[in-house]
Enzyme design. Structure first.
Site, mmCIF file in Angstrom:
data_model
loop_
_atom_site.group_PDB
_atom_site.id
_atom_site.type_symbol
_atom_site.label_atom_id
_atom_site.label_comp_id
_atom_site.label_asym_id
_atom_site.label_seq_id
_atom_site.Cartn_x
_atom_site.Cartn_y
_atom_site.Cartn_z
ATOM 1 N N ARG B 53 0.797 -1.208 0.000
ATOM 2 C CA ARG B 53 0.000 0.000 0.000
ATOM 3 C C ARG B 53 0.841 1.274 0.000
ATOM 4 O O ARG B 53 0.695 2.141 -0.852
ATOM 5 C CB ARG B 53 -0.871 -0.015 1.246
ATOM 6 C CG ARG B 53 -2.076 0.816 1.173
ATOM 7 C CD ARG B 53 -2.864 0.572 2.440
ATOM 8 N NE ARG B 53 -3.023 -0.863 2.671
ATOM 9 C CZ ARG B 53 -4.121 -1.540 2.349
ATOM 10 N NH1 ARG B 53 -5.126 -0.917 1.805
ATOM 11 N NH2 ARG B 53 -4.203 -2.827 2.598
ATOM 12 N N THR B 54 1.742 1.380 0.981
ATOM 13 C CA THR B 54 2.566 2.586 1.084
ATOM 14 C C THR B 54 3.443 2.724 -0.166
ATOM 15 O O THR B 54 3.603 3.820 -0.715
ATOM 16 C CB THR B 54 3.440 2.536 2.349
ATOM 17 O OG1 THR B 54 2.577 2.376 3.473
ATOM 18 C CG2 THR B 54 4.238 3.803 2.523
ATOM 19 N N LYS B 82 22.648 -10.848 0.746
ATOM 20 C CA LYS B 82 24.046 -11.297 0.802
ATOM 21 C C LYS B 82 24.817 -10.588 1.918
ATOM 22 O O LYS B 82 26.025 -10.757 2.038
ATOM 23 C CB LYS B 82 24.735 -11.060 -0.544
ATOM 24 C CG LYS B 82 24.052 -11.759 -1.701
ATOM 25 C CD LYS B 82 24.787 -11.535 -3.016
ATOM 26 C CE LYS B 82 23.994 -12.069 -4.193
ATOM 27 N NZ LYS B 82 23.612 -11.028 -5.140
ATOM 28 N N ARG B 103 11.641 2.109 3.819
ATOM 29 C CA ARG B 103 10.876 1.385 4.852
ATOM 30 C C ARG B 103 11.799 0.305 5.380
ATOM 31 O O ARG B 103 12.400 -0.438 4.597
ATOM 32 C CB ARG B 103 9.629 0.770 4.206
ATOM 33 C CG ARG B 103 9.055 -0.460 4.896
ATOM 34 C CD ARG B 103 8.222 -0.154 6.113
ATOM 35 N NE ARG B 103 7.122 0.728 5.847
ATOM 36 C CZ ARG B 103 5.832 0.342 5.846
ATOM 37 N NH1 ARG B 103 5.510 -0.888 6.089
ATOM 38 N NH2 ARG B 103 4.895 1.242 5.612
ATOM 39 N N HIS B 131 6.375 7.048 11.252
ATOM 40 C CA HIS B 131 5.815 6.897 9.913
ATOM 41 C C HIS B 131 5.239 8.259 9.512
ATOM 42 O O HIS B 131 4.027 8.443 9.423
ATOM 43 C CB HIS B 131 4.725 5.815 9.940
ATOM 44 C CG HIS B 131 4.357 5.284 8.575
ATOM 45 N ND1 HIS B 131 4.866 5.809 7.409
ATOM 46 C CD2 HIS B 131 3.528 4.277 8.212
ATOM 47 C CE1 HIS B 131 4.355 5.142 6.383
ATOM 48 N NE2 HIS B 131 3.549 4.208 6.836
#
Ligand SMILES: [Zn+2]
Lengths: 162, 309
Positions: B53-54, B82, B103, B131
């Site tokens: 969504r974001t 890695k 994020r 956020h």
């Protein structure tokens, strides 16, 4: 109470219990029981052959019981003194040269300590193997990680990155 | 905004917030005015945990500004797997793009990452931390529905791990808002957040365990999801979650003007029947993500956020 008075009643008397030093630093008025944490913060564990004397829980006028740490042959840097203030806010630092105290001052709390404490929050980015130096803001009653903002009020000594 | 990066809503003053919301409203009214504004710009999307969504909201916002996005793909298929550090990843992707959206599951990751890059970096959620872009669209929705001054808001659910809640609380402390936090004891606001709110001059904050005490006085009720995985056993979860659910019966006690919000996705904390009432603002809230993120991106992309319009 003047420093001098304090010195006579307190320091001189009890200095007999731990040996006098020739050149180095005497950290006095450490809160009772914190001496070993002071050594940990300074990274002194005796393995380098440093001559260190520790008095623990000796009677004091200013604090009910105090610890005292004497380090031969080493003068503390300002950074070290700043960090020391987090666990020993009442400490006095005496710089000794040729058996004389040539400089005596209280510790002062810094605004920020960098690279000394590690963050206790396992979810913090500073614990994730990134090339970042830990950084804590010093609050009135604790320290706070600049990155994850976790506040630590108790047992700051356990965060010391040794 | 005066800042090059958007890391936390704490960095935003009331004037910053109003500037973004006003601009988002302008864009909302006439999106075509900014349609080609960043035709030559690329936005890097670094999502170290999934959030369709974001991510899509940022992608849409950037494309509506005429720009484009590059995406590092899933963590599983990238070099992160890695063992590459975040510090290295952002320094590499910075070379390809004009701004970064990050994020990350670790708290403080955007603050750290921003020390390694010169392009604007936007925090799209860090662990249980912040956020801020969600907060901006929340504020936009609140302002549209109830106004931001003389506001009584209830914020309910998982307040401990809810980063959207933390960001919103900080931002609201810039306004004349009475904030009521409603949660089970085990999911109360982190003490850090309470500490900050009390440090804020004039922040009016109270904590409750039951919603009925405050519901009738609320202008806005902001509901968040209580996650099953926060509880050791299913029974305990069921018991707690059941007490923090909203349906049409619950809302009988509320004012007719109450606005119900939710950062989405919801599971069963708001009954579907509420969708049909005038209270429901959560889909509108989600739609507001695009104009608000367009406004933020535009302001940050112009001269590193110094933006004189
Ligand atoms: Zn931290």
């Amino acid at each position: 109470m003047s420093d001098d008075h304090d010195h006579h009643d307190d320091a001189d008397d009890h200095e007999l219990r731990v040996s006098k030093i020739r050149n180095g630093t005497v950290i006095d008025h450490v809160r009772g029981g914190q001496a070993l944490n002071v050594l940990a913060i300074l990274g002194i564990d005796g393995s380098e052959g440093e001559e260190v004397s520790v008095g623990m829980n000796v009677p004091s006028d200013r604090l009910a019981r105090k610890d005292i740490v004497k380090v031969e042959g080493r003068e503390l840097s300002q950074d070290e003194v700043d960090v020391l203030s987090l666990i020993a806010p009442d400490a006095t630092i005496n710089i000794v040269r040729d058996y004389e105290v040539i400089e005596k001052h209280r510790v002062e709390r810094p605004d920020v300590v960098t690279g000394v404490l590690s963050c206790p929050n396992p979810g913090c980015i500073t614990t994730a193997g990134e090339p970042v130096t830990s950084r804590f803001e010093v609050l009135d009653d604790g320290v706070r990680c600049t990155y994850c903002e976790t506040i630590v009020r108790e047992d700051i000594a356990s965060l010391i990155d040794t | 905004m005066r800042h090059d990066h958007l890391i936390t809503s704490k960095q935003l003053s009331r004037a910053d917030i109003e500037r973004v919301l006003d601009y988002a409203a302008e864009i909302d009214a006439d999106p075509s005015a900014v349609a080609d504004r960043h035709a030559d710009k690329l936005l890097g999307l670094l999502f170290f945990e999934p959030s369709t969504r974001t991510k899509m909201s940022f992608e849409t916002a950037m494309k509506r500004l005429g720009g484009d996005v590059v995406d590092m793909g899933s963590v599983e298929s990238s070099s992160v797997k890695k063992g590459e550090t975040l510090a290295d990843t952002v320094r590499v992707i910075e070379g390809y793009t004009d701004a970064l959206v990050l994020r990350h599951p670790k708290q403080g990751a955007p603050a750290m990452a921003s020390e390694f890059v010169d392009v604007p970096l936007l925090n799209a959620g860090d662990g249980a931390g912040h956020h801020p872009t969600q907060t901006m669209l929340d504020l936009y929705t609140i302002r549209e529905n109830a106004g931001l001054d003389d506001l009584t808001i209830g914020i309910m659910g998982d307040l401990k791990y809810g980063r959207t809640v933390h960001s919103l609380a900080y931002a609201l402390s810039n306004f004349d808002a009475r904030q009521h936090f409603i949660s089970p004891e085990s999911l109360q606001l982190p003490r850090e957040v309470v500490y900050d709110l009390h440090q804020q001059e004039g922040a009016q904050v109270r904590e409750h365990e039951a919603i009925d005490e405050v519901l009738p006085s609320l202008d806005v009720l902001y509901v968040t999801r209580i996650q099953r995985e926060r509880f050791p056993d299913e029974n305990e979860y069921q018991q707690v979650a059941g007490e923090y659910q909203i349906d049409v019966d619950t809302l009988e006690a509320a004012s007719d003007d109450l606005t119900v919000m939710h950062p989405l996705p919801r599971v069963d904390e708001i009954a579907p029947e509420v969708d049909e009432t005038d209270h429901a603002a959560y889909f509108e809230q989600a739609h507001n993500g695009v104009p608000v993120r367009m406004a933020l991106l535009d302001l940050l992309l112009r001269e590193g956020g110094d933006g004189d319009e």
